[in-house]
Design a protein around this motif. Structure first.
Motif, mmCIF file in Angstrom:
data_model
loop_
_atom_site.group_PDB
_atom_site.id
_atom_site.type_symbol
_atom_site.label_atom_id
_atom_site.label_comp_id
_atom_site.label_asym_id
_atom_site.label_seq_id
_atom_site.Cartn_x
_atom_site.Cartn_y
_atom_site.Cartn_z
ATOM 1 N N GLY A 102 21.177 21.261 55.049
ATOM 2 C CA GLY A 102 20.764 22.643 55.296
ATOM 3 C C GLY A 102 19.442 22.713 56.025
ATOM 4 N N GLN A 103 18.703 23.705 55.658
ATOM 5 C CA GLN A 103 17.420 23.928 56.327
ATOM 6 C C GLN A 103 16.456 22.777 56.077
ATOM 7 O OE1 GLN A 103 16.453 27.596 54.407
ATOM 8 N NE2 GLN A 103 15.328 26.630 52.770
ATOM 9 N N THR A 104 15.724 22.428 57.092
ATOM 10 C CA THR A 104 14.721 21.374 56.926
ATOM 11 C C THR A 104 13.493 21.977 56.257
ATOM 12 O OG1 THR A 104 13.884 21.824 59.140
ATOM 13 C CG2 THR A 104 15.511 20.075 58.935
ATOM 14 N N GLY A 105 12.789 21.161 55.550
ATOM 15 C CA GLY A 105 11.575 21.625 54.889
ATOM 16 C C GLY A 105 11.812 22.332 53.577
ATOM 17 N N PHE A 106 13.045 22.325 53.045
ATOM 18 C CA PHE A 106 13.328 22.980 51.770
ATOM 19 C C PHE A 106 12.667 22.211 50.641
ATOM 20 C CE2 PHE A 106 15.898 23.292 47.910
ATOM 21 C CZ PHE A 106 15.849 24.660 47.698
ATOM 22 N N GLY A 107 12.036 22.905 49.740
ATOM 23 C CA GLY A 107 11.441 22.291 48.567
ATOM 24 C C GLY A 107 10.191 21.491 48.870
ATOM 25 N N THR A 108 9.665 20.898 47.827
ATOM 26 C CA THR A 108 8.453 20.091 47.922
ATOM 27 C C THR A 108 8.837 18.619 47.944
ATOM 28 O OG1 THR A 108 7.282 21.763 46.636
ATOM 29 C CG2 THR A 108 6.259 19.587 46.795
ATOM 30 N N PRO A 109 8.376 17.867 48.966
ATOM 31 C CA PRO A 109 8.723 16.446 49.000
ATOM 32 C C PRO A 109 7.967 15.659 47.934
ATOM 33 C CG PRO A 109 7.344 17.022 50.885
ATOM 34 C CD PRO A 109 7.605 18.288 50.125
ATOM 35 N N VAL A 110 8.703 14.785 47.253
ATOM 36 C CA VAL A 110 8.136 13.895 46.238
ATOM 37 C C VAL A 110 8.669 12.501 46.533
ATOM 38 C CG1 VAL A 110 8.061 13.367 43.772
ATOM 39 C CG2 VAL A 110 8.095 15.757 44.525
ATOM 40 N N GLY A 123 12.384 29.876 40.107
ATOM 41 C CA GLY A 123 11.842 30.910 39.233
ATOM 42 C C GLY A 123 12.324 30.872 37.804
ATOM 43 N N GLY A 124 12.623 29.689 37.290
ATOM 44 C CA GLY A 124 13.018 29.581 35.899
ATOM 45 C C GLY A 124 14.512 29.624 35.663
ATOM 46 N N GLU A 125 15.302 30.059 36.639
ATOM 47 C CA GLU A 125 16.755 30.090 36.473
ATOM 48 C C GLU A 125 17.344 28.683 36.586
ATOM 49 O OE1 GLU A 125 20.611 31.801 38.835
ATOM 50 O OE2 GLU A 125 18.796 33.007 38.873
ATOM 51 N N PHE A 126 16.856 27.922 37.563
ATOM 52 C CA PHE A 126 17.243 26.527 37.697
ATOM 53 C C PHE A 126 16.201 25.812 38.536
ATOM 54 C CE2 PHE A 126 19.251 28.419 41.426
ATOM 55 C CZ PHE A 126 19.023 27.497 42.423
ATOM 56 N N CYS A 127 16.210 24.489 38.442
ATOM 57 C CA CYS A 127 15.398 23.675 39.337
ATOM 58 C C CYS A 127 16.346 22.677 39.991
ATOM 59 C CB CYS A 127 14.271 22.980 38.591
ATOM 60 S SG CYS A 127 14.809 21.846 37.308
ATOM 61 N N SER A 128 15.955 22.167 41.143
ATOM 62 C CA SER A 128 16.852 21.267 41.856
ATOM 63 C C SER A 128 16.083 20.145 42.524
ATOM 64 C CB SER A 128 17.666 22.038 42.904
ATOM 65 O OG SER A 128 16.807 22.630 43.854
ATOM 66 N N ALA A 129 16.800 19.054 42.736
ATOM 67 C CA ALA A 129 16.278 17.914 43.481
ATOM 68 C C ALA A 129 17.315 17.576 44.533
ATOM 69 C CB ALA A 129 16.048 16.731 42.545
ATOM 70 N N HIS A 130 16.879 17.500 45.790
ATOM 71 C CA HIS A 130 17.772 17.237 46.919
ATOM 72 C C HIS A 130 17.401 15.902 47.548
ATOM 73 C CE1 HIS A 130 19.281 21.453 47.132
ATOM 74 N NE2 HIS A 130 18.173 21.617 46.436
ATOM 75 N N LEU A 131 18.416 15.132 47.884
ATOM 76 C CA LEU A 131 18.229 13.819 48.467
ATOM 77 C C LEU A 131 19.198 13.664 49.625
ATOM 78 C CD1 LEU A 131 17.142 10.867 48.331
ATOM 79 C CD2 LEU A 131 18.995 10.416 46.711
ATOM 80 N N ARG A 132 18.713 13.148 50.717
ATOM 81 C CA ARG A 132 19.576 12.904 51.880
ATOM 82 C C ARG A 132 20.531 11.759 51.553
ATOM 83 N NH1 ARG A 132 17.739 14.372 57.267
ATOM 84 N NH2 ARG A 132 19.511 13.962 58.594
ATOM 85 N N PHE A 133 21.833 12.006 51.656
ATOM 86 C CA PHE A 133 22.860 11.007 51.381
ATOM 87 C C PHE A 133 23.107 10.145 52.622
ATOM 88 C CE2 PHE A 133 27.407 9.812 51.245
ATOM 89 C CZ PHE A 133 27.421 9.085 50.074
ATOM 90 N N ASP A 134 23.268 10.785 53.759
ATOM 91 C CA ASP A 134 23.400 10.121 55.049
ATOM 92 C C ASP A 134 22.939 11.112 56.113
ATOM 93 O OD1 ASP A 134 25.568 11.869 55.476
ATOM 94 O OD2 ASP A 134 27.086 10.332 55.201
#
Length: 156
Positions: A102-110, A123-134
């Protein structure tokens, strides 16, 4: 007369020594753009992945034993549902999802072990972690909290 009719009818029919053959069509891939053929082959390779295999049972057990783990008919996602809120963070379910980048720059990089994971809090409803698969897909783990309970004051 009947013999003449039978002989006449037999004379009007023809017999072939070979079985009828279906018309042959070119393979569908021959009529598609090469980019489409490559994309279809790539998507076929993703079907072999077990989306529930990306959820670590030991990590889920640290929350509590899930009431349900399954793909719910989807090949690109899996849900571990706890059947209600669990613990002080009121965790209700954990989802694994695979999707197009999706969009680049989503979330905070860790940085975790030399790999960049992008985390976000909704906002407290959910949190997510995204990782590039390929180069075409990302994977995401989302942890959902139970909906906030409405609090009511005393009835007048």
């Amino acid at each position: 007369m009947a013999i003449l009719m039978v002989v006449g009818l037999l004379g009007c029919t023809t017999h072939s020594s070979s079985e009828p053959q279906p018309a042959t069509a070119p393979p569908i891939a021959d009529s598609l753009d090469p980019k489409v053929v490559a994309k279809l082959a790539y998507l076929d390779s993703l079907r072999t992945l077990d989306s529930c295999g990306f959820l670590d049972p030991a990590a889920l057990e640290q929350i509590t034993r899930p009431a349900y783990i399954g793909a719910a008919g989807e090949f690109d996602s899996c849900t571990a549902d706890f059947g209600g809120e669990v613990g002080p963070k009121r965790i209700a379910k954990v989802e694994f999802d695979m999707g197009m980048i999706g969009q680049t720059g989503f979330g905070t990089p860790v940085e975790v072990g030399g790999t960049t994971i992008r985390v976000a809090d909704s906002g407290g409803e959910f949190c997510s972690a995204h990782l590039r698969f390929d180069d075409q897909q990302t994977v995401a783990i989302r942890v959902f909290t139970a909906p906030a309970r409405a609090t009511r004051g005393p009835m007048p």
